[in-house]
Design a protein around this motif. Structure first.
Motif, mmCIF file in Angstrom:
data_model
loop_
_atom_site.group_PDB
_atom_site.id
_atom_site.type_symbol
_atom_site.label_atom_id
_atom_site.label_comp_id
_atom_site.label_asym_id
_atom_site.label_seq_id
_atom_site.Cartn_x
_atom_site.Cartn_y
_atom_site.Cartn_z
ATOM 1 N N VAL A 91 0.711 -1.237 0.116
ATOM 2 C CA VAL A 91 0.207 -0.256 0.122
ATOM 3 C C VAL A 91 0.833 1.084 0.272
ATOM 4 C CG1 VAL A 91 -2.147 -1.149 1.313
ATOM 5 C CG2 VAL A 91 -0.496 0.418 2.766
ATOM 6 N N SER A 92 0.526 2.305 -0.579
ATOM 7 C CA SER A 92 0.995 3.933 -0.408
ATOM 8 C C SER A 92 0.189 4.937 0.318
ATOM 9 C CB SER A 92 1.529 3.767 -1.893
ATOM 10 O OG SER A 92 2.277 3.328 -2.576
ATOM 11 N N ARG A 93 0.608 5.218 1.571
ATOM 12 C CA ARG A 93 -0.577 5.864 1.478
ATOM 13 C C ARG A 93 -0.470 7.244 0.779
ATOM 14 N NH1 ARG A 93 2.131 7.306 8.014
ATOM 15 N NH2 ARG A 93 1.333 5.020 8.511
ATOM 16 N N VAL A 94 -2.555 7.730 1.219
ATOM 17 C CA VAL A 94 -2.457 9.079 -0.063
ATOM 18 C C VAL A 94 -1.282 10.251 0.252
ATOM 19 C CG1 VAL A 94 -3.885 10.519 -0.481
ATOM 20 C CG2 VAL A 94 -4.743 8.362 0.607
ATOM 21 N N GLY A 95 -0.669 10.570 -0.836
ATOM 22 C CA GLY A 95 0.084 11.870 -0.447
ATOM 23 C C GLY A 95 2.054 11.298 -0.379
ATOM 24 N N SER A 96 2.032 9.972 -0.732
ATOM 25 C CA SER A 96 3.013 9.071 -0.444
ATOM 26 C C SER A 96 2.607 8.104 -1.181
ATOM 27 C CB SER A 96 3.270 8.936 0.718
ATOM 28 O OG SER A 96 4.163 8.113 0.723
ATOM 29 N N ASN A 97 4.456 8.031 -1.683
ATOM 30 C CA ASN A 97 4.610 7.171 -3.482
ATOM 31 C C ASN A 97 6.061 5.711 -2.415
ATOM 32 O OD1 ASN A 97 4.197 8.959 -5.406
ATOM 33 N ND2 ASN A 97 6.004 9.668 -5.701
ATOM 34 N N LYS A 98 6.214 6.374 -1.578
ATOM 35 C CA LYS A 98 5.908 5.401 -0.673
ATOM 36 C C LYS A 98 5.396 3.933 -0.224
ATOM 37 C CE LYS A 98 8.663 3.892 3.730
ATOM 38 N NZ LYS A 98 9.751 3.889 5.358
ATOM 39 N N GLU A 99 6.234 2.405 -0.660
ATOM 40 C CA GLU A 99 5.169 1.690 -1.220
ATOM 41 C C GLU A 99 5.793 0.663 1.005
ATOM 42 O OE1 GLU A 99 5.564 -1.158 -4.415
ATOM 43 O OE2 GLU A 99 4.191 -0.137 -5.199
ATOM 44 N N ILE A 100 4.875 -0.037 0.859
ATOM 45 C CA ILE A 100 4.131 -0.491 2.625
ATOM 46 C C ILE A 100 3.940 -1.721 2.236
ATOM 47 C CG2 ILE A 100 4.239 -0.419 5.089
ATOM 48 C CD1 ILE A 100 3.510 2.545 4.298
#
Length: 465
Positions: free
Chosen positions: A280-289
């Motif tokens: 998932v990527s938080r809204v406003g972020s390109n970092k994938e978790i």
């Protein structure tokens, strides 16, 4: 870094250099409530068993081993074995990048070189303290979740029933729970879909992790991504702080998506992408978790018909229903009505401090004839109202608001005991007639007969139709 006006925090420093210990204490005692010193690492197990330290500053090299750091790694392992949530900052005069990486991989929180700069050391310790607080909060939440799970559902304690349909469902849960397979739970409103989801979780290998329930029917289109995937501060007008989404919170545990049939096609596509990528990527972020969850879904909607009508994605349906469990409506398990009724009787007697001793046979007979369109939830509410309003110790039929149009045709006791063979013959003829009417369409036939698809299939198999 300014000195805290109200000091807190317990620090333990373990180093064989007395001058370093004294200098560290003089500086750190101005910022922390307790600063304990220890020269001998052999005393570490006793110290951490007797005291709860927020941060442990541990030398990597003692007199036995000048520069390799082996002693530091050894005692780090001992500390974490004793207290897995311990926060350890390693210190050495011979540090390098490789040693730092190895220390972090071994479980250290951070790494500092001596002689250190006071301000950097202080910043490192405050950061480590915050991590310790977070770890303890997580442990506390997990402990509470475990206790809640035990209270809510000690195996199947909250699923009441002994009917063949319920026993078959228990067998399915036993087989499914031990796996990590995605499960789709189908059933009418009020049949207990969330209880079944909790039963699967509580009998799985993830039972000590979190169970996160999301009612997709109450999540708006605009907040869907924020709720499920999280957001970064400033991502949109009301995003005043970073927030983890439900997928992220459920990491390691079970995510239960209730009312999944309510999702629009665009939201179904977004959900499918997450389930396929397991990120998932938080809204406003390109970092994938990366996420590691057990997915359970539920709905009261006819997903297979919705697929045919292009209202639900077939690929998403395949993704969420590795195993399918269909809950029988209460009208298909009338044998369980007395058990459920008496369970709620005891519950609401205690809740409202009432002294209703039992439900009359006449009332139980009437309850078993009622169709219960709201299923167990309707039965529960009916018992609650009856107990609140009744002035008698025994509940009678008149204490319940039975809608005659929702009840079966009244029968006397003799008719209720009609020959079972004759009843089955009548049912067989009726099913054959309705199937012919709808050219063999199971969904339409089941709807007219007031049965679920699985109930109708069982009868077709039983009668050889």
């Amino acid at each position: 870094m300014t000195e805290n006006s109200s000091k807190s925090g317990r620090i333990l420093i373990v180093d064989d250099n007395e001058d370093l210990l004294k200098a560290a204490k003089i500086f750190l005692k101005r910022h922390f409530a307790i600063v304990d010193l220890e020269k001998n690492p052999e005393a570490i197990p006793t110290l951490i068993q007797n005291d709860d330290y927020d941060v442990i500053l541990l030398d990597m090299n003692f007199t036995k081993d000048v520069s390799s750091g082996k002693e530091g790694y050894y005692w780090l392992e001992k500390i974490l074995d004793t207290d897995p949530s311990a926060v350890v900052v390693l210190i050495t005069a011979y540090g390098d990048v490789q040693m730092a990486v190895k220390a972090i991989k071994a479980g250290a929180t951070d790494f500092v070189l001596k002689p250190w700069e006071n301000e950097k050391l202080l910043a490192t310790l405050f950061s480590a303290m915050r991590l310790r607080e977070t770890k303890l909060e997580v442990e506390d939440l997990r402990s509470k979740q475990k206790q809640i799970n035990l209270q809510i559902n000690d195996r199947y304690d909250n699923i009441i029933g002994q009917s063949p349909a319920i026993r078959k469902m228990f067998e399915t849960i036993d087989r499914v729970a031990a796996t990590d397979a995605n499960v789709l739970i189908l059933g009418e409103n009020g049949t207990g879909k969330e209880m079944v989801a909790r039963a699967i979780h509580n009998n799985s290998s993830r039972r000590d992790q979190v169970f996160i329930n999301v009612d997709l029917g109450s999540v708006s289109e605009t907040l869907f991504e924020s709720e499920l995937f999280g957001h970064k501060k400033g991502a949109f007008t009301d995003a005043k702080e970073d927030r983890a989404g439900r997928f992220e919170i459920a990491n390691g545990g079970t995510l239960f998506l209730d009312e999944i049939g309510n999702l629009s096609m665009p939201l179904q596509a977004k959900l499918l992408t997450i389930l396929q990528n397991r990120r998932v990527s938080r809204v406003g972020s390109n970092k994938e978790i990366e996420i590691d969850i057990r997915l359970l879904c539920a709905t009261n909607m006819p997903l297979y018909d919705m697929v045919k009508e292009n209202k639900f994605r077939q690929d998403l349906l395949y993704r969420i229903n590795t195993i399918e469990i269909e809950l029988p409506p209460l009208r298909d398990r009338f044998e369980d009505v007395p058990l459920l009724a008496n369970h709620f009787l005891h519950f609401y007697n205690k809740k409202y401090n009432k002294q209703v001793s039992k439900i009359s046979e006449a009332a139980l007979t009437r309850m078993q004839k009622h169709n219960w369109p709201g299923n167990i939830r309707e039965l529960q509410h009916s018992l609650e109202r009856a107990i609140i309003m009744s002035n008698s110790q025994v509940l009678q039929p008149e204490d319940f608001n039975f809608n005659s149009s929702q009840s079966q045709t009244p029968m006397d006791a003799e008719n209720v005991m009609l020959d079972q063979f004759k009843l089955e013959e009548v049912e067989k003829i009726l099913i054959r007639k309705v199937l012919k009417k709808y050219n063999g369409n199971i969904t339409q036939a089941a709807s007219e007969l007031g049965l679920t698809r699985s109930s109708l299939y069982r009868r077709l198999e039983k009668y050889g139709l």
